[in-house]
Motif scaffolding. Structure first.
Motif, PDB file in Angstrom:
ATOM      1  N   ARG A   1       0.893  -1.251  -0.184  1.00  0.00           N
ATOM      2  CA  ARG A   1      -0.198  -0.033  -0.117  1.00  0.00           C
ATOM      3  C   ARG A   1       0.869   1.306   0.131  1.00  0.00           C
ATOM      4  N   LYS A   2       0.569   2.370  -0.794  1.00  0.00           N
ATOM      5  CA  LYS A   2       1.160   3.681  -0.707  1.00  0.00           C
ATOM      6  C   LYS A   2       0.457   4.475  -0.408  1.00  0.00           C
ATOM      7  N   ALA A   3       0.984   5.486   0.263  1.00  0.00           N
ATOM      8  CA  ALA A   3       0.218   6.734   1.216  1.00  0.00           C
ATOM      9  C   ALA A   3      -0.056   7.517  -0.135  1.00  0.00           C
ATOM     10  N   PRO A   4      -1.057   8.389  -0.150  1.00  0.00           N
ATOM     11  CA  PRO A   4      -1.267   9.447  -1.199  1.00  0.00           C
ATOM     12  C   PRO A   4      -0.280  10.456  -1.021  1.00  0.00           C
ATOM     13  N   LYS A   5      -0.392  11.396  -2.148  1.00  0.00           N
ATOM     14  CA  LYS A   5       0.815  12.460  -2.258  1.00  0.00           C
ATOM     15  C   LYS A   5       0.463  13.335  -0.884  1.00  0.00           C
ATOM     16  N   ASP A   6       1.583  14.118  -0.463  1.00  0.00           N
ATOM     17  CA  ASP A   6       1.711  14.781   0.576  1.00  0.00           C
ATOM     18  C   ASP A   6       0.770  14.277   2.058  1.00  0.00           C
ATOM     19  N   ASP A   7       1.048  13.007   2.203  1.00  0.00           N
ATOM     20  CA  ASP A   7       0.510  12.187   3.344  1.00  0.00           C
ATOM     21  C   ASP A   7       1.596  11.181   3.634  1.00  0.00           C
ATOM     22  N   TRP A   8       1.246  10.377   4.651  1.00  0.00           N
ATOM     23  CA  TRP A   8       2.061   9.435   5.389  1.00  0.00           C
ATOM     24  C   TRP A   8       1.350   8.280   5.659  1.00  0.00           C
ATOM     25  N   LYS A   9       0.004   8.205   5.742  1.00  0.00           N
ATOM     26  CA  LYS A   9      -0.692   6.977   6.272  1.00  0.00           C
ATOM     27  C   LYS A   9      -0.899   6.174   4.832  1.00  0.00           C
ATOM     28  N   THR A  10      -0.909   5.069   5.007  1.00  0.00           N
ATOM     29  CA  THR A  10      -0.761   4.116   3.794  1.00  0.00           C
ATOM     30  C   THR A  10      -2.304   3.330   3.736  1.00  0.00           C
ATOM     31  N   ASN A  11      -3.141   3.632   5.005  1.00  0.00           N
ATOM     32  CA  ASN A  11      -4.496   2.809   5.044  1.00  0.00           C
ATOM     33  C   ASN A  11      -5.198   3.072   3.744  1.00  0.00           C
ATOM     34  N   VAL A  12      -5.903   2.204   3.182  1.00  0.00           N
ATOM     35  CA  VAL A  12      -6.652   2.418   2.087  1.00  0.00           C
ATOM     36  C   VAL A  12      -8.104   3.309   2.427  1.00  0.00           C
ATOM     37  N   THR A  13      -8.535   3.300   3.756  1.00  0.00           N
ATOM     38  CA  THR A  13      -9.431   4.382   4.329  1.00  0.00           C
ATOM     39  C   THR A  13      -8.968   5.738   4.255  1.00  0.00           C
ATOM     40  N   SER A  14      -7.825   5.961   4.565  1.00  0.00           N
ATOM     41  CA  SER A  14      -7.166   7.159   4.389  1.00  0.00           C
ATOM     42  C   SER A  14      -6.617   7.765   3.030  1.00  0.00           C
ATOM     43  N   GLY A  15      -6.898   7.030   2.186  1.00  0.00           N
ATOM     44  CA  GLY A  15      -6.473   7.423   0.689  1.00  0.00           C
ATOM     45  C   GLY A  15      -5.473   6.642   0.142  1.00  0.00           C
ATOM     46  N   GLY A  16      -4.739   5.727   0.695  1.00  0.00           N
ATOM     47  CA  GLY A  16      -3.974   4.803   0.458  1.00  0.00           C
ATOM     48  C   GLY A  16      -4.178   4.133  -0.759  1.00  0.00           C
ATOM     49  N   THR A  17      -3.382   3.674  -1.875  1.00  0.00           N
ATOM     50  CA  THR A  17      -3.636   2.636  -2.786  1.00  0.00           C
ATOM     51  C   THR A  17      -2.783   1.591  -2.679  1.00  0.00           C
ATOM     52  N   VAL A  18      -3.617   0.280  -3.282  1.00  0.00           N
ATOM     53  CA  VAL A  18      -2.969  -0.923  -3.115  1.00  0.00           C
ATOM     54  C   VAL A  18      -1.975  -1.199  -4.682  1.00  0.00           C
ATOM     55  N   PHE A  19      -1.084  -1.997  -4.387  1.00  0.00           N
ATOM     56  CA  PHE A  19      -0.366  -2.193  -5.400  1.00  0.00           C
ATOM     57  C   PHE A  19       0.269  -3.783  -5.414  1.00  0.00           C
ATOM     58  N   VAL A  20       0.793  -4.287  -6.383  1.00  0.00           N
ATOM     59  CA  VAL A  20       1.222  -5.854  -6.265  1.00  0.00           C
ATOM     60  C   VAL A  20       2.660  -5.502  -5.565  1.00  0.00           C
ATOM     61  N   ARG A  21       2.647  -6.474  -4.673  1.00  0.00           N
ATOM     62  CA  ARG A  21       4.289  -6.217  -4.152  1.00  0.00           C
ATOM     63  C   ARG A  21       4.502  -7.842  -3.552  1.00  0.00           C
ATOM     64  N   GLU A  22       5.808  -8.268  -3.696  1.00  0.00           N
ATOM     65  CA  GLU A  22       6.081  -9.619  -3.455  1.00  0.00           C
ATOM     66  C   GLU A  22       6.858  -9.266  -1.971  1.00  0.00           C
ATOM     67  N   ALA A  23       6.657 -10.336  -1.018  1.00  0.00           N
ATOM     68  CA  ALA A  23       7.190 -10.244   0.339  1.00  0.00           C
ATOM     69  C   ALA A  23       8.643 -11.315   0.165  1.00  0.00           C
ATOM     70  N   ASN A  24       9.720 -10.644   0.839  1.00  0.00           N
ATOM     71  CA  ASN A  24      11.010 -11.373   0.744  1.00  0.00           C
ATOM     72  C   ASN A  24      11.093 -12.164   2.063  1.00  0.00           C
ATOM     73  N   ASP A  25      11.870 -13.171   2.211  1.00  0.00           N
ATOM     74  CA  ASP A  25      11.702 -14.184   3.250  1.00  0.00           C
ATOM     75  C   ASP A  25      11.814 -13.471   4.741  1.00  0.00           C
ATOM     76  N   GLU A  26      12.366 -12.287   4.819  1.00  0.00           N
ATOM     77  CA  GLU A  26      12.589 -11.554   6.101  1.00  0.00           C
ATOM     78  C   GLU A  26      11.272 -10.900   6.619  1.00  0.00           C
ATOM     79  N   VAL A  27      10.521 -10.424   5.463  1.00  0.00           N
ATOM     80  CA  VAL A  27       9.146  -9.910   5.866  1.00  0.00           C
ATOM     81  C   VAL A  27       8.227 -10.897   6.148  1.00  0.00           C
ATOM     82  N   ILE A  28       8.406 -12.168   5.682  1.00  0.00           N
ATOM     83  CA  ILE A  28       7.394 -13.225   5.939  1.00  0.00           C
ATOM     84  C   ILE A  28       7.609 -13.943   7.161  1.00  0.00           C
ATOM     85  N   GLU A  29       8.783 -14.137   7.525  1.00  0.00           N
ATOM     86  CA  GLU A  29       9.128 -14.652   8.806  1.00  0.00           C
ATOM     87  C   GLU A  29       8.807 -13.866  10.080  1.00  0.00           C
TER      88      GLU A  29
END
Length: 315
Positions: free
Chosen positions: A209-237
Motif C-alpha cells: 500500500r502506498k500513501a497518497p501524495k503529501d500524506d504518510w498514512k498508507t491505509n486505504v480508508t485514509s486514501g492509500g492505494t494498493v499495488f502488487v508487491r512480493e514479500a521477501n523471506d525476512e518480511v514473511i518470517e
C-alpha cells in the motif's frame, strides 16, 4: 441401533462490501464439499442472550462447532461482549483472547517487543503526564505519532512534529475522557508498506500500500492505494513470528522499512484482514483462492478437534 452422526455446523459473519459476499459464498461452497454446514449472516448485533443460551437469527450459537467472525467495520461493544462469551463455549476464529490482544496497539507492541520483534519505539503515558509526553517527543527526535490503542483504518492517528505542535494539541488531549496516551516514534520510511496475510501459521499472500501524495498514512480508508508487491523471506518470517506470538489463527501483518535504522518494523497486526476486492484482483492481487483454501482447512481442523474432544468426554 446405530446413531446417525450429524454434519458439523459452523457460523459465519462476513463483511459484505468489497466483494465480501462473494468470498462468503465461496467459503460456504468449499465447506459444503467437505461435509460442513454453514449458517451465514450471524451478526451478533441481532443476537439475544437469555437462560444460558445465545440465539442469533434463529441459530443457537452454543450448538455451533465453530464461529468465524470476519467483519471489522461493524463491531460494537455489545457484539464483542457476546463474542467473548461465545468463546467460552465454542471455538471462535480468531479466538477471543488473541483477538482482543491484537486489537490493543499498546499491548501488541509490548508483547512483540518482549519477544524480540521490532516495532516502532513507543510510550504509554498517563493522561496527566504531560512531562512524559514531552520527553517522548524529545527522545523520538521531535516527531511522534499519537494513536488510539484501539480502532482501525487509521482513524484518530495524528502526527505531532515539534514542541509547538504538541503545545497546540495538549489542550484538546486534556479535555478528552482518555485515561492514557499511546505514542510511537515517527519512522522515516518510503510511504509504502507490506500487508502480509497469515492463516493457521502459513503465509498466504502479500500486497503493498502506498500513501497518497503529501500524506504518510498508507491505509486505504485514509486514501492509500494498493499495488502488487512480493514479500521477501525476512518480511514473511517476521509476519509469521508476530502472528504466532499473539496466538492468532488469522492475521494481516503490516510492516514498513525503517530507513534510519535499516530494518523492517511490524507496524500493526490486523485480526480481520480483507480479501482482495474484484478491482484489486484486476490489478494482479491473486491471493484470494489460497486464503479461502487455508481458511477452509483451518475451519475443518477446528471442527475436527472439537468433535474429537466431545467424543473423548462421552467415552
Amino acid at each position: 441401533m446405530t446413531a446417525v452422526s450429524q454434519a458439523p455446523h459452523v457460523g459465519i459473519w462476513m463483511y459484505e462490501n468489497g466483494g465480501g459476499k462473494e468470498i462468503e459464498q465461496q467459503l460456504v461452497h468449499a465447506l459444503a464439499e467437505r461435509g460442513i454446514l454453514a449458517s451465514t449472516g450471524l451478526n451478533l448485533r441481532d443476537a439475544r442472550a437469555r437462560d444460558g443460551g445465545i440465539e442469533c437469527n434463529g441459530v443457537a450459537m452454543e450448538q455451533l462447532d465453530a464461529f468465524l467472525s470476519y467483519n471489522a467495520g461493524q463491531q460494537t461493544q455489545y457484539q464483542l461482549y457476546l463474542y467473548e462469551t461465545l468463546n467460552e463455549t465454542i471455538p471462535t476464529l480468531n479466538n477471543y483472547r488473541s483477538f482482543a490482544l491484537a486489537e490493543d496497539k499498546f499491548r501488541t507492541a509490548h508483547l512483540l517487543n518482549s519477544h524480540g520483534i521490532c516495532t516502532p519505539d513507543y510510550r504509554l503515558c498517563h493522561k496527566n503526564d504531560m512531562a512524559g509526553l514531552r520527553a517522548a517527543l524529545h527522545d523520538f527526535g521531535g516527531k511522534l505519532v499519537y494513536k488510539p490503542t484501539d480502532g482501525w483504518g487509521g482513524v484518530g492517528i495524528v502526527k505531532i512534529e515539534g514542541e509547538q505542535a504538541l503545545d497546540m494539541i495538549m489542550p484538546f488531549l486534556s479535555r478528552t475522557d482518555l485515561r492514557y496516551f499511546y505514542v510511537e516514534r515517527f519512522i522515516n520510511y518510503d510511504n509504502t508498506d507490506f500487508r502480509v496475510d497469515v492463516v493457521d501459521g502459513e503465509f498466504v499472500g502479500c500486497y503493498g500500500r502506498k500513501a497518497p501524495k503529501d500524506d504518510w498514512k498508507t491505509n486505504v480508508t485514509s486514501g492509500g492505494t494498493v499495488f502488487v508487491r512480493e514479500a521477501n523471506d525476512e518480511v514473511i518470517e517476521l509476519a509469521l513470528h508476530a502472528t504466532k506470538t499473539l496466538g492468532l489463527e488469522i492475521a494481516g501483518v503490516d510492516l514498513i522499512y525503517d530507513r534510519e535504522r535499516e530494518q523492517y518494523v511490524v507496524l500493526e497486526v490486523n485480526t480481520i484482514p480483507a480479501f482482495a476486492t474484484p478491482e484489486q484482483e484486476q490489478l494482479g492481487l491473486m491471493f484470494n483462492k489460497a486464503k479461502i483454501q487455508a481458511m477452509v482447512n483451518l475451519i475443518e481442523k477446528t471442527v475436527a478437534k472439537k468433535t474429537s474432544f466431545q467424543s473423548a468426554k462421552v467415552a
